[in-house]
Motif scaffolding. Structure first.
Motif, PDB file in Angstrom:
ATOM      1  N   SER A 125       0.851  -1.189   0.000  1.00 45.94           N
ATOM      2  CA  SER A 125       0.000   0.000   0.000  1.00 45.94           C
ATOM      3  C   SER A 125       0.888   1.240   0.000  1.00 45.94           C
ATOM      4  O   SER A 125       1.999   1.218   0.530  1.00 45.94           O
ATOM      5  N   ILE A 126       0.402   2.293  -0.633  1.00 45.76           N
ATOM      6  CA  ILE A 126       1.149   3.551  -0.654  1.00 45.76           C
ATOM      7  C   ILE A 126       0.232   4.701  -0.275  1.00 45.76           C
ATOM      8  O   ILE A 126      -0.988   4.585  -0.316  1.00 45.76           O
ATOM      9  N   HIS A 127       0.866   5.822   0.087  1.00 49.65           N
ATOM     10  CA  HIS A 127       0.150   7.006   0.557  1.00 49.65           C
ATOM     11  C   HIS A 127       0.704   8.234  -0.155  1.00 49.65           C
ATOM     12  O   HIS A 127       1.919   8.356  -0.305  1.00 49.65           O
ATOM     13  N   LEU A 128      -0.199   9.138  -0.562  1.00 50.46           N
ATOM     14  CA  LEU A 128       0.212  10.376  -1.230  1.00 50.46           C
ATOM     15  C   LEU A 128      -0.531  11.562  -0.635  1.00 50.46           C
ATOM     16  O   LEU A 128      -1.642  11.428  -0.134  1.00 50.46           O
ATOM     17  N   ILE A 129       0.105  12.716  -0.750  1.00 52.78           N
ATOM     18  CA  ILE A 129      -0.541  13.979  -0.393  1.00 52.78           C
ATOM     19  C   ILE A 129      -1.442  14.389  -1.559  1.00 52.78           C
ATOM     20  O   ILE A 129      -1.044  14.301  -2.721  1.00 52.78           O
ATOM     21  N   ASP A 130      -2.638  14.852  -1.272  1.00 58.35           N
ATOM     22  CA  ASP A 130      -3.610  15.187  -2.310  1.00 58.35           C
ATOM     23  C   ASP A 130      -3.054  16.144  -3.367  1.00 58.35           C
ATOM     24  O   ASP A 130      -3.165  15.895  -4.568  1.00 58.35           O
ATOM     25  N   SER A 131      -2.412  17.226  -2.940  1.00 57.14           N
ATOM     26  CA  SER A 131      -1.886  18.205  -3.901  1.00 57.14           C
ATOM     27  C   SER A 131      -0.742  17.612  -4.725  1.00 57.14           C
ATOM     28  O   SER A 131      -0.606  17.923  -5.914  1.00 57.14           O
ATOM     29  N   GLU A 132       0.075  16.754  -4.126  1.00 61.31           N
ATOM     30  CA  GLU A 132       1.150  16.102  -4.882  1.00 61.31           C
ATOM     31  C   GLU A 132       0.578  15.105  -5.877  1.00 61.31           C
ATOM     32  O   GLU A 132       1.079  15.002  -7.001  1.00 61.31           O
ATOM     33  N   ALA A 133      -0.470  14.390  -5.491  1.00 57.57           N
ATOM     34  CA  ALA A 133      -1.088  13.437  -6.422  1.00 57.57           C
ATOM     35  C   ALA A 133      -1.586  14.170  -7.659  1.00 57.57           C
ATOM     36  O   ALA A 133      -1.392  13.698  -8.793  1.00 57.57           O
ATOM     37  N   ASP A 134      -2.196  15.333  -7.462  1.00 59.08           N
ATOM     38  CA  ASP A 134      -2.672  16.125  -8.605  1.00 59.08           C
ATOM     39  C   ASP A 134      -1.506  16.592  -9.473  1.00 59.08           C
ATOM     40  O   ASP A 134      -1.541  16.470 -10.699  1.00 59.08           O
ATOM     41  N   SER A 135      -0.454  17.127  -8.844  1.00 63.69           N
ATOM     42  CA  SER A 135       0.716  17.608  -9.596  1.00 63.69           C
ATOM     43  C   SER A 135       1.399  16.472 -10.341  1.00 63.69           C
ATOM     44  O   SER A 135       1.804  16.626 -11.491  1.00 63.69           O
ATOM     45  N   LEU A 151       3.761   3.844 -15.116  1.00 65.43           N
ATOM     46  CA  LEU A 151       4.022   3.381 -13.755  1.00 65.43           C
ATOM     47  C   LEU A 151       3.534   4.393 -12.720  1.00 65.43           C
ATOM     48  O   LEU A 151       2.899   4.029 -11.728  1.00 65.43           O
ATOM     49  N   LEU A 152       3.829   5.669 -12.951  1.00 69.78           N
ATOM     50  CA  LEU A 152       3.447   6.709 -12.002  1.00 69.78           C
ATOM     51  C   LEU A 152       1.927   6.856 -11.916  1.00 69.78           C
ATOM     52  O   LEU A 152       1.367   6.933 -10.818  1.00 69.78           O
ATOM     53  N   ILE A 153       1.255   6.856 -13.048  1.00 68.52           N
ATOM     54  CA  ILE A 153      -0.210   6.945 -13.057  1.00 68.52           C
ATOM     55  C   ILE A 153      -0.814   5.763 -12.304  1.00 68.52           C
ATOM     56  O   ILE A 153      -1.762   5.913 -11.528  1.00 68.52           O
ATOM     57  N   GLY A 154      -0.253   4.574 -12.501  1.00 70.35           N
ATOM     58  CA  GLY A 154      -0.745   3.395 -11.795  1.00 70.35           C
ATOM     59  C   GLY A 154      -0.586   3.504 -10.293  1.00 70.35           C
ATOM     60  O   GLY A 154      -1.475   3.118  -9.522  1.00 70.35           O
ATOM     61  N   GLU A 155       0.559   4.053  -9.860  1.00 72.32           N
ATOM     62  CA  GLU A 155       0.794   4.216  -8.429  1.00 72.32           C
ATOM     63  C   GLU A 155      -0.161   5.254  -7.833  1.00 72.32           C
ATOM     64  O   GLU A 155      -0.705   5.054  -6.751  1.00 72.32           O
ATOM     65  N   ILE A 156      -0.370   6.345  -8.529  1.00 76.71           N
ATOM     66  CA  ILE A 156      -1.287   7.383  -8.047  1.00 76.71           C
ATOM     67  C   ILE A 156      -2.693   6.805  -7.910  1.00 76.71           C
ATOM     68  O   ILE A 156      -3.387   7.046  -6.916  1.00 76.71           O
ATOM     69  N   ALA A 157      -3.106   6.022  -8.901  1.00 76.07           N
ATOM     70  CA  ALA A 157      -4.463   5.456  -8.906  1.00 76.07           C
ATOM     71  C   ALA A 157      -4.715   4.526  -7.724  1.00 76.07           C
ATOM     72  O   ALA A 157      -5.843   4.437  -7.232  1.00 76.07           O
ATOM     73  N   ARG A 158      -3.687   3.838  -7.244  1.00 78.30           N
ATOM     74  CA  ARG A 158      -3.911   2.881  -6.157  1.00 78.30           C
ATOM     75  C   ARG A 158      -3.573   3.449  -4.772  1.00 78.30           C
ATOM     76  O   ARG A 158      -3.731   2.769  -3.771  1.00 78.30           O
ATOM     77  N   ALA A 159      -3.122   4.683  -4.715  1.00 76.04           N
ATOM     78  CA  ALA A 159      -2.688   5.281  -3.447  1.00 76.04           C
ATOM     79  C   ALA A 159      -3.853   5.688  -2.557  1.00 76.04           C
ATOM     80  O   ALA A 159      -4.934   6.036  -3.029  1.00 76.04           O
ATOM     81  N   THR A 160      -3.585   5.671  -1.259  1.00 75.14           N
ATOM     82  CA  THR A 160      -4.479   6.292  -0.281  1.00 75.14           C
ATOM     83  C   THR A 160      -4.070   7.763  -0.233  1.00 75.14           C
ATOM     84  O   THR A 160      -2.892   8.071  -0.050  1.00 75.14           O
ATOM     85  N   ILE A 161      -5.032   8.645  -0.411  1.00 73.52           N
ATOM     86  CA  ILE A 161      -4.753  10.078  -0.512  1.00 73.52           C
ATOM     87  C   ILE A 161      -5.028  10.762   0.833  1.00 73.52           C
ATOM     88  O   ILE A 161      -6.044  10.494   1.472  1.00 73.52           O
ATOM     89  N   HIS A 162      -4.094  11.627   1.232  1.00 70.36           N
ATOM     90  CA  HIS A 162      -4.180  12.351   2.509  1.00 70.36           C
ATOM     91  C   HIS A 162      -3.960  13.839   2.276  1.00 70.36           C
ATOM     92  O   HIS A 162      -3.298  14.227   1.318  1.00 70.36           O
ATOM     93  N   THR A 163      -4.442  14.659   3.199  1.00 71.24           N
ATOM     94  CA  THR A 163      -4.003  16.046   3.215  1.00 71.24           C
ATOM     95  C   THR A 163      -2.584  16.042   3.779  1.00 71.24           C
ATOM     96  O   THR A 163      -2.170  15.087   4.444  1.00 71.24           O
TER      97      THR A 163
END
Length: 141
Positions: free
Chosen positions: A11-21, A39-51
């Motif tokens: 599992s991976i985690h991203l910051i919402d604004s970074e996921a958009d950028s 690869l990057l689009i795939g990782e963003i799609a499966r990430a849990t998004i956080h502030t």
């Protein structure tokens, strides 16, 4: 290109604004860097998004300094994950638009991922330590 099933990835985690950028960045290089973009689009799609204030401190985010081991080479490296314009491998700053950079984003200390390198060979990368260096600004294009 050989790739590992996303179902076997941690599992991976991203910051919402970074996921958009990062989504915009990956879309902008789709024709020039199709492997990394995919690869990057795939990782963003499966990430849990956080502030930003809710992202766990041990997660690799943009501008984080990351110590990771590479099982294929048997080496441990310390790098800072940056946007392409700030990349300078001799200074230890790797671009998110490299296969390794795209593989590191969102992982937590102790997690491993089997990830393709530029030649399509799979490498096991393990996060040893993450140091947050502040929130990243949106990339300039």
């Amino acid at each position: 290109m050989k790739t590992t099933s996303a179902a076997r990835r941690p599992s991976i985690h991203l910051i919402d604004s970074e996921a958009d950028s990062l989504t915009n960045l990956a879309d902008s290089v789709e024709e020039r860097l199709p492997q990394v973009s995919e690869l990057l689009i795939g990782e963003i799609a499966r990430a849990t998004i956080h502030t930003a204030d809710r992202l766990p401190r041990d997660v690799v985010a943009m501008l984080s300094t990351v110590e990771f081991s590479d099982a294929a080479s048997g080496t441990t490296r310390i790098v800072q994950l940056v946007y392409p314009r700030e990349a300078d491998i001799s200074a230890g700053r790797i671009s998110i638009l490299t296969p390794i950079g795209a593989g590191l984003i969102g992982l937590r200390e102790g997690q491993s991922i089997v990830w393709p390198d530029r030649e399509g060979n799979e490498r096991k990368l393990t996060i040893v330590k993450v140091t947050q260096n502040g929130l990243s600004p949106a990339p300039t294009t």
